[in-house]
Design a protein around this motif. Structure first.
Motif, mmCIF file in Angstrom:
data_model
loop_
_atom_site.group_PDB
_atom_site.id
_atom_site.type_symbol
_atom_site.label_atom_id
_atom_site.label_comp_id
_atom_site.label_asym_id
_atom_site.label_seq_id
_atom_site.Cartn_x
_atom_site.Cartn_y
_atom_site.Cartn_z
ATOM 1 N N ARG A 26 21.866 -47.695 108.348
ATOM 2 C CA ARG A 26 20.491 -47.990 107.965
ATOM 3 C C ARG A 26 19.684 -46.699 107.778
ATOM 4 N NH1 ARG A 26 18.505 -52.634 109.744
ATOM 5 N NH2 ARG A 26 19.603 -52.369 111.730
ATOM 6 N N GLN B 9 15.232 -55.384 102.871
ATOM 7 C CA GLN B 9 16.522 -55.834 103.395
ATOM 8 C C GLN B 9 16.988 -54.951 104.545
ATOM 9 O OE1 GLN B 9 18.110 -58.560 102.705
ATOM 10 N NE2 GLN B 9 19.850 -58.130 104.066
ATOM 11 N N ASP C 230 24.569 -51.437 110.765
ATOM 12 C CA ASP C 230 24.706 -50.325 111.702
ATOM 13 C C ASP C 230 23.493 -49.403 111.572
ATOM 14 O OD1 ASP C 230 26.656 -48.604 113.468
ATOM 15 O OD2 ASP C 230 25.879 -47.245 111.907
ATOM 16 N N ASP C 231 22.979 -48.936 112.722
ATOM 17 C CA ASP C 231 21.780 -48.116 112.701
ATOM 18 C C ASP C 231 21.975 -46.824 111.928
ATOM 19 O OD1 ASP C 231 20.411 -49.984 114.105
ATOM 20 O OD2 ASP C 231 20.707 -49.008 116.059
ATOM 21 N N ALA D 21 15.133 -53.300 106.568
ATOM 22 C CA ALA D 21 14.276 -53.506 107.732
ATOM 23 C C ALA D 21 14.613 -54.784 108.479
ATOM 24 C CB ALA D 21 12.814 -53.527 107.293
ATOM 25 N N ARG D 22 15.054 -55.817 107.784
ATOM 26 C CA ARG D 22 15.274 -57.100 108.451
ATOM 27 C C ARG D 22 16.739 -57.417 108.757
ATOM 28 N NH1 ARG D 22 13.282 -59.067 103.255
ATOM 29 N NH2 ARG D 22 15.054 -59.679 101.949
ATOM 30 N N ASP D 23 17.676 -56.602 108.268
ATOM 31 C CA ASP D 23 19.108 -56.880 108.482
ATOM 32 C C ASP D 23 19.518 -56.332 109.854
ATOM 33 O OD1 ASP D 23 21.776 -57.379 108.400
ATOM 34 O OD2 ASP D 23 22.107 -56.475 106.409
ATOM 35 N N VAL D 24 19.562 -57.196 110.852
ATOM 36 C CA VAL D 24 19.884 -56.764 112.224
ATOM 37 C C VAL D 24 21.365 -56.468 112.393
ATOM 38 C CG1 VAL D 24 17.926 -57.999 113.199
ATOM 39 C CG2 VAL D 24 20.114 -59.182 112.970
ATOM 40 N N ARG D 25 22.186 -56.951 111.459
ATOM 41 C CA ARG D 25 23.626 -56.729 111.581
ATOM 42 C C ARG D 25 24.050 -55.358 111.075
ATOM 43 N NH1 ARG D 25 25.613 -61.735 108.208
ATOM 44 N NH2 ARG D 25 23.946 -60.827 106.925
ATOM 45 N N GLN E 248 22.329 -53.198 99.777
ATOM 46 C CA GLN E 248 22.414 -54.228 100.800
ATOM 47 C C GLN E 248 21.753 -55.513 100.335
ATOM 48 O OE1 GLN E 248 24.206 -53.693 103.623
ATOM 49 N NE2 GLN E 248 24.640 -51.707 102.625
#
Length: 673
Positions: A111, A99, A107-108, A101-105, A138
């Motif tokens: 993450r 999750q 915050d870095d 790795a693929r959740d572009v929304r 997440q």
């Protein structure tokens, strides 16, 4: 309104249509062991352990219990719950990484921080679970797997104390968990009141009305409730003891996560403490070593520990090795659960067999409390021996059966029950007396039945005074002649007491001394190391017996495996010498001559192959015009009984040469009993 509770148990009364147990085989085996020197108590215990031809014994059941125990230990291990928790944890972490790795929304920084926490989880499963307690998941799937860990731990902890709870609480709601907490709170309160002696039956009834669904065993009072809970709780503690230190530490740390709150473990710890105080006699400190491949969860593992406790208890019960052990001690329900219904049936049959032996008049306790064979048992054993002897004699001679007590002739004065084929006259007084007794007991009935009839026995000759002299020196036991000697004495005793009651039998055992014995004393006689074969003393006693019955035909039967090595002096002391001293031989021959002068018909039964003994016995027999028989041990009984029958008269069989001489004589061939 209070709910009614019905308690069902396995029917343990046995098959009501089954035939009564047959004790004949058991009695034969017990009698054999008694003759070998065992006590009736030990002999009965040995038969129950070994079983019979078609009856499983306690030893076989105990072996199966032991095999079942080894199977449980070698099949299972105890890390099932820990493995399940680790699998759920690994799956939750993996799904969370996916999750992230693929959740572009996302915050870095968030993450990176989440990945750092996952990367730095402790290697210990329990520590990792604890570390993630405040983690913001997440992935919804990962969060669900993590929550399953808490739910699994709670259900396993409860399943350890309440069997079946793991399945019952699957997909439990918050309301279900609240009901569990309420039950534990009320249960601990009830146990605390009971420990202080302040509880009542109404307290128990109120508790069961409120929480009875948690207890499928349906206990009827608080003691039954405590027994059930304590047995399970002690098994849970033994399971914990059986784990490795690492497994134990992991589990204790994980337990705080059960249902996501320490409240459950606090209640369970209080429950364990109450139960241990109320049932300290349970095995709380034991442990086992599991080395199998099948991983068990906490609840299933506790069940296996309960099974092991059952098997240990059954092993103790089946051993019957403790003081006061009885077959009634064996828990048939427990045996059926562990080994199956067939094993329980076998144990029940053994229990009924023991009870029948004790209650049927074959065994009784004497004034010292020791178990003894009764005269009834001795008669049954004797009849069995006579049937065997009759078979042997019939097989050797091929003669017809003759059920008469003697050839048709003068009445002996004795009577016996009528048998099919009898031609003797009825004994009217005895027959009518039997009829009166029967009708009085039954309250009426037919005037005469077949069972009432008794017939008069007939004698072809006069009565006999029989002296059976049996060697009881230690060599008889040393060379395995002890039991055949006793079986022979019992067979002859039974024959005379049942068929030839007009004859007078005396049993005389001779070792260092000689002694007149009753049949119970002789059959129970132990072999002891005592130097001497005092045939002189035995002949003195035999001649005294003959003189007491001057009108009877003296019959002298001597069973021995050695030359005389001791004799009585004038002052009553015993003189022993080996090799035999001339004075011993002189005293023995003098008394043997006295037997001849009294008219005794003498037969020696020489056991063994010693040539010196053979020459000596043959010379003694020639001296008194007697006979010598050298039977095999298995044929000793047939030889002695046949010789007794032969000395009671003449018949056409006199001229037939055989290994044992004339077996039939005026008595005819005895069969049956």
């Amino acid at each position: 309104m209070a709910r009614s509770r019905t308690r069902f148990r396995r029917y343990d009364g046995g098959d009501p249509l089954a035939p009564p147990v047959d004790i004949a085989e058991a009695l034969d085996a017990i009698g054999e062991r008694v003759m070998e020197g065992s006590s009736p108590e030990r002999a009965m215990g040995e038969f129950l352990r070994r079983g019979g031809r078609n009856q499983t014994g306690l030893d076989d059941l105990a072996r199966r219990v032991s095999e079942r125990r080894r199977e449980l230990l070698h099949r299972h291990n105890l890390d099932g719950t820990l493995k399940q928790v680790k699998e759920l944890l690994d799956r939750a972490v993996l799904e969370e990484r996916k999750q992230l790795a693929r959740d572009v929304r996302l915050d870095d920084d968030d993450r990176a921080f989440a990945e750092m926490r996952l990367d730095n989880l402790p290697s210990s499963t329990s520590a990792a679970v604890t570390d993630l307690a405040d983690y913001q998941w997440q992935s919804g799937e990962a969060r669900a797997d993590y929550e399953k860990i808490k739910d699994l731990l709670g259900r396993e902890m409860l399943d350890q104390r309440f069997a079946g709870m793991k399945q019952a609480l699957e997909n439990a709601t918050d309301g279900d968990r609240a009901a569990i907490n309420d039950m534990l709170t009320d249960l601990n309160s009830l146990l605390e009141k009971h420990r202080l002696g302040e509880d009542t039956q109404q307290d128990f009834d109120d508790f069961m009305d409120e929480h009875g669904d948690f207890f499928p065993e349906h206990p009827q009072n608080i003691d039954e409730l405590i027994d059930t809970l304590a047995e399970r709780s002690a098994a849970a503690q033994r399971m914990l003891n059986s784990m490795t230190p690492e497994q134990r530490q992991e589990l204790m740390q994980l337990s705080a996560q059960a249902f996501g709150t320490p409240q459950l473990m606090d209640a369970l710890s209080q429950l364990d403490s109450n139960l241990q105080a109320l049932r300290p006699g349970e095995n709380w400190g034991g442990s086992e070593r599991f080395d199998g491949e099948d991983a068990l969860g906490l609840g299933d593992g506790t069940g296996v520990l309960q099974d092991l406790a059952d098997l240990d208890e059954l092993s103790d019960q089946l051993s019957q090795s403790y003081r006061g052990a009885r077959m009634d001690d064996i828990d048939l329900d427990r045996l059926g659960r562990q080994l199956g219904d067939e094993a329980a049936v076998s144990a029940r049959t053994l229990r009924e067999l023991e009870k029948t032996l004790r209650d049927s008049g074959t065994l009784r306790r004497d004034s010292t409390g020791a178990l003894k064979l009764t005269p009834k048992a001795m008669r049954q054993l004797g009849k069995a021996l006579l049937r065997d002897i009759a078979t042997r004699m019939s097989g050797r001679r091929g003669e017809r059966e003759l059920h008469q007590a003697g050839a048709a002739g003068e009445s002996s004065g004795a009577t016996r029950p009528w048998e099919f084929g009898d031609t003797e006259p009825w004994d009217i007084p005895r027959t009518m007396l039997n009829s009166v007794r029967r009708r009085a007991g039954e309250g009426g009935g037919r005037l005469i039945t077949v069972d009432d009839i008794e017939v008069a026995e007939t004698e072809a000759r006069t009565q006999a005074a029989v002296a059976l002299l049996v060697d009881t020196s230690f060599s008889m036991a040393l060379d395995d002649r002890w039991v055949p000697m006793k079986r022979t004495a019992l067979a002859l005793h039974t024959l005379i007491r049942s068929r030839f009651r007009g004859d007078h039998l005396q049993l005389i055992g001779f070792g260092r001394h000689a002694e007149v014995m009753d049949i119970e004393q002789l059959t129970a006689l132990d072999a002891v190391w005592d130097k001497g074969t005092n045939l002189h003393h035995a002949l003195l006693l035999a001649n005294r017996h003959f003189r007491k019955h001057p009108n009877a035909q003296p019959v002298l039967l001597i069973v021995t495996d050695g030359e005389p090595t001791s004799h009585l002096e004038a002052d009553g002391s015993v003189s022993f010498s080996y090799p035999p001293h001339p004075r011993t031989i002189e005293h023995t021959l003098r008394e043997l001559d006295n037997s001849m002068r009294l008219g005794a018909q003498t037969t020696f039964f020489r056991l063994g192959t010693d040539r010196g003994l053979a020459r000596f016995v043959e010379s003694m027999a020639r001296r008194v015009s007697g006979r010598v028989v050298a039977p095999e041990l298995d044929d000793l009984g047939a030889a002695v009984v046949g010789s007794y029958l032969g000395t009671r008269g003449s018949s056409p069989m006199d001229d037939i040469a055989g290994e044992y001489g004339d077996w039939f004589g005026g008595r005819g061939f005895w069969v049956g009993g």
